[in-house]
Design an enzyme around this catalytic site. Structure first.
Site, PDB file in Angstrom:
ATOM      1  N   TYR A 118       0.836  -1.206   0.000  1.00  0.00           N
ATOM      2  CA  TYR A 118       0.000   0.000   0.000  1.00  0.00           C
ATOM      3  C   TYR A 118       0.862   1.242   0.000  1.00  0.00           C
ATOM      4  O   TYR A 118       1.851   1.323   0.732  1.00  0.00           O
ATOM      5  CB  TYR A 118      -0.860  -0.006   1.266  1.00  0.00           C
ATOM      6  CG  TYR A 118      -1.795   1.176   1.414  1.00  0.00           C
ATOM      7  CD1 TYR A 118      -2.822   1.389   0.495  1.00  0.00           C
ATOM      8  CD2 TYR A 118      -1.683   2.065   2.477  1.00  0.00           C
ATOM      9  CE1 TYR A 118      -3.703   2.454   0.636  1.00  0.00           C
ATOM     10  CE2 TYR A 118      -2.564   3.128   2.634  1.00  0.00           C
ATOM     11  CZ  TYR A 118      -3.568   3.316   1.703  1.00  0.00           C
ATOM     12  OH  TYR A 118      -4.448   4.367   1.851  1.00  0.00           O
TER      13      TYR A 118
ATOM     14  N   ASP B 159      -1.907  15.447   6.053  1.00  0.00           N
ATOM     15  CA  ASP B 159      -2.782  14.744   5.100  1.00  0.00           C
ATOM     16  C   ASP B 159      -4.070  15.550   4.922  1.00  0.00           C
ATOM     17  O   ASP B 159      -5.122  15.155   5.404  1.00  0.00           O
ATOM     18  CB  ASP B 159      -3.061  13.342   5.677  1.00  0.00           C
ATOM     19  CG  ASP B 159      -3.933  12.493   4.781  1.00  0.00           C
ATOM     20  OD1 ASP B 159      -3.988  12.749   3.567  1.00  0.00           O
ATOM     21  OD2 ASP B 159      -4.569  11.545   5.312  1.00  0.00           O
TER      22      ASP B 159
ATOM     23  N   ASP C 117      -6.794   9.619  -2.849  1.00  0.00           N
ATOM     24  CA  ASP C 117      -7.645  10.630  -2.202  1.00  0.00           C
ATOM     25  C   ASP C 117      -8.984  10.771  -2.943  1.00  0.00           C
ATOM     26  O   ASP C 117      -9.688   9.789  -3.089  1.00  0.00           O
ATOM     27  CB  ASP C 117      -6.908  11.978  -2.098  1.00  0.00           C
ATOM     28  CG  ASP C 117      -5.781  11.951  -1.068  1.00  0.00           C
ATOM     29  OD1 ASP C 117      -5.725  11.027  -0.249  1.00  0.00           O
ATOM     30  OD2 ASP C 117      -4.946  12.871  -1.088  1.00  0.00           O
TER      31      ASP C 117
ATOM     32  N   HIS D 172      -7.659   3.449  -4.385  1.00  0.00           N
ATOM     33  CA  HIS D 172      -8.917   3.749  -3.694  1.00  0.00           C
ATOM     34  C   HIS D 172      -9.175   5.248  -3.754  1.00  0.00           C
ATOM     35  O   HIS D 172      -8.273   6.065  -3.598  1.00  0.00           O
ATOM     36  CB  HIS D 172      -8.994   3.187  -2.276  1.00  0.00           C
ATOM     37  CG  HIS D 172      -8.104   3.807  -1.242  1.00  0.00           C
ATOM     38  ND1 HIS D 172      -8.334   5.055  -0.708  1.00  0.00           N
ATOM     39  CD2 HIS D 172      -7.020   3.321  -0.609  1.00  0.00           C
ATOM     40  CE1 HIS D 172      -7.411   5.308   0.209  1.00  0.00           C
ATOM     41  NE2 HIS D 172      -6.586   4.303   0.281  1.00  0.00           N
TER      42      HIS D 172
ATOM     43  N   GLU E 298     -12.008   8.286  -2.586  1.00  0.00           N
ATOM     44  CA  GLU E 298     -12.973   8.484  -1.496  1.00  0.00           C
ATOM     45  C   GLU E 298     -14.047   9.521  -1.822  1.00  0.00           C
ATOM     46  O   GLU E 298     -13.889  10.323  -2.746  1.00  0.00           O
ATOM     47  CB  GLU E 298     -12.213   8.867  -0.213  1.00  0.00           C
ATOM     48  CG  GLU E 298     -11.597  10.244  -0.235  1.00  0.00           C
ATOM     49  CD  GLU E 298     -10.340  10.347   0.638  1.00  0.00           C
ATOM     50  OE1 GLU E 298      -9.617   9.354   0.826  1.00  0.00           O
ATOM     51  OE2 GLU E 298     -10.077  11.470   1.130  1.00  0.00           O
TER      52      GLU E 298
ATOM     53  N   GLU F 132     -14.383   3.155   5.733  1.00  0.00           N
ATOM     54  CA  GLU F 132     -13.455   3.946   6.553  1.00  0.00           C
ATOM     55  C   GLU F 132     -14.007   4.270   7.932  1.00  0.00           C
ATOM     56  O   GLU F 132     -15.203   4.566   8.088  1.00  0.00           O
ATOM     57  CB  GLU F 132     -13.108   5.238   5.806  1.00  0.00           C
ATOM     58  CG  GLU F 132     -12.212   6.227   6.563  1.00  0.00           C
ATOM     59  CD  GLU F 132     -10.807   5.738   6.873  1.00  0.00           C
ATOM     60  OE1 GLU F 132     -10.655   4.588   7.329  1.00  0.00           O
ATOM     61  OE2 GLU F 132      -9.847   6.515   6.689  1.00  0.00           O
TER      62      GLU F 132
HETATM   63  C1  MIC Z   1      -5.514   5.266   5.029  1.00  0.00           C
HETATM   64  C2  MIC Z   1      -5.220   6.736   4.974  1.00  0.00           C
HETATM   65  O1  MIC Z   1      -6.088   7.330   4.038  1.00  0.00           O
HETATM   66  C3  MIC Z   1      -3.804   6.979   4.482  1.00  0.00           C
HETATM   67  O2  MIC Z   1      -3.597   8.006   3.810  1.00  0.00           O
HETATM   68  O3  MIC Z   1      -2.923   6.188   4.825  1.00  0.00           O
HETATM   69  C4  MIC Z   1      -5.364   7.433   6.353  1.00  0.00           C
HETATM   70  C5  MIC Z   1      -4.600   6.762   7.452  1.00  0.00           C
HETATM   71  C6  MIC Z   1      -4.393   7.592   8.720  1.00  0.00           C
HETATM   72  O4  MIC Z   1      -4.315   8.824   8.642  1.00  0.00           O
HETATM   73  O5  MIC Z   1      -4.219   6.994   9.769  1.00  0.00           O
HETATM   74  C7  MIC Z   1      -6.855   7.529   6.682  1.00  0.00           C
HETATM   75  O6  MIC Z   1      -7.399   6.588   7.253  1.00  0.00           O
HETATM   76  O7  MIC Z   1      -7.451   8.563   6.324  1.00  0.00           O
HETATM   77 MG    MG Z   2      -5.348   8.731   2.815  1.00  0.00          MG
END
Ligand code: MIC
Ligand code: MG
Length: 292
Positions: free
Chosen positions: A42, A57, A86, A111, A113, A186
């Site tokens: 991943y 993020d 994203d 993936h 969202e 999620e």
């Molecule tokens: C899975 C996720 O989208 C990611 O970017 O790794 C994040 C992980 C995290 O921030 O813990 C998410 O769950 O949004």
């Molecule tokens: Mg993410």
């Protein structure tokens, strides 16, 4: 002909119950994961933002930022890679470009969202989602753009935290009807919620076991039992490496040497082993030694 990355991901999923997908923030982590036995890797969007750009993020990284890191991993290993795209980075044509670019560099799955483009981490408060119709359009654009029918388009719904479980399941059903192959459910808070997704959504379900978030860290048996087909560990390796690096920095600052933390480091021998370093050296000898 070698099998496509998407097909390799689907085959790995068919064999595993559940498929464990480990976050690899760089190509070297991907090599270690491969040699530890992982059948799927991943690339985290948060990981790209944090590790490669020193950013949170919050939707600040672009398609190209993520492509660069993804391409480094697909160049280093054949283990199928799931990438976090994203919200797909724009409207229908942007999403189509995203799919084509990631497929072209050998990514197996993405993936996408249903958050608004000013997205947040899925485990943080104050998320907002677009309408079902808008997300369905995103999915149709993505599905239409792939050339390999096995390239995996996974729809992630962030709606459970915003609108509740039933709304999240309704969305997941609509996303599958629009052509998504799999569902990333999620930020669920109860194990039982995976059961509900599985019972109503006729598609493979991914459970996100990210640390320090909204979801308890269930083990793979519990998750499989609850109906999860895939378990994601997006950032565990990154968080562990960060803490280890910080310990070394603090030791250097406090002690003036690294002798007390040597045993926390990967040795040169092990580093080389995962790189296949000696095989490269042997190749050099084979190619050039007779000329000397
Ligand atoms: C899975 C996720 O989208 C990611 O970017 O790794 C994040 C992980 C995290 O921030 O813990 C998410 O769950 O949004
Ligand atoms: Mg993410």
């Amino acid at each position: 002909m070698t099998q496509s990355a998407g097909l390799r991901f689907r085959q790995a999923l068919a064999k595993a119950k559940p498929l464990q997908i480990v976050g690899t923030t760089n190509a070297y982590f991907a090599l270690m994961a491969e040699q530890t036995g992982f059948q799927a890797l991943y690339l985290s969007g948060a990981g790209v933002a944090n590790a490669s750009y020193g950013l949170p993020d919050l939707g600040m990284t672009s398609m190209n930022d993520v492509l660069i890191d993804a391409g480094r991993i697909t160049s280093a290993t054949q283990v199928p890679l799931l990438v976090d795209i994203d919200t797909g980075w724009g409207g229908a044509f942007n999403i189509a470009r995203t799919i084509k670019e990631f497929e072209k560099i050998g990514v197996a799955a993405v993936h996408m969202e249903d958050q608004v483009s000013q997205k947040r981490c899925g485990h943080r408060p104050n998320k907002a989602v677009v309408s079902i119709e808008e997300m369905v359009d995103r999915i149709k654009a993505a599905v239409d753009a792939r050339t390999d029918p096995n390239f995996v388009i996974m729809a992630r719904t962030d709606a459970v935290a915003v609108e509740g479980l039933e709304a999240g399941i309704e969305r997941a059903k609509a996303y599958i009807a629009a052509g998504a192959d799999m569902i990333f459910a999620e930020a669920l808070t109860e194990l039982d919620q995976y059961h509900h997704f599985k019972a109503q959504v006729k598609a493979p379900i991914l459970a996100n076991m990210t640390e320090f978030g909204q979801t308890q860290l269930f083990n793979k048996e519990e998750l499989a039992e609850a109906g999860a087909d895939m378990v994601l560990y997006p950032l565990g390796t990154f968080r562990a490496a960060n803490q280890a690096a910080l310990n070394v920095m603090q030791a250097l600052m406090n002690d003036g040497h690294q002798r007390n933390v040597l045993d926390t480091m990967q040795t040169r021998k092990d580093l080389y082993q995962y790189l296949g370093y000696h095989a490269f050296e042997d190749k050099l000898d084979q190619l050039f030694s007779q000329d000397k």
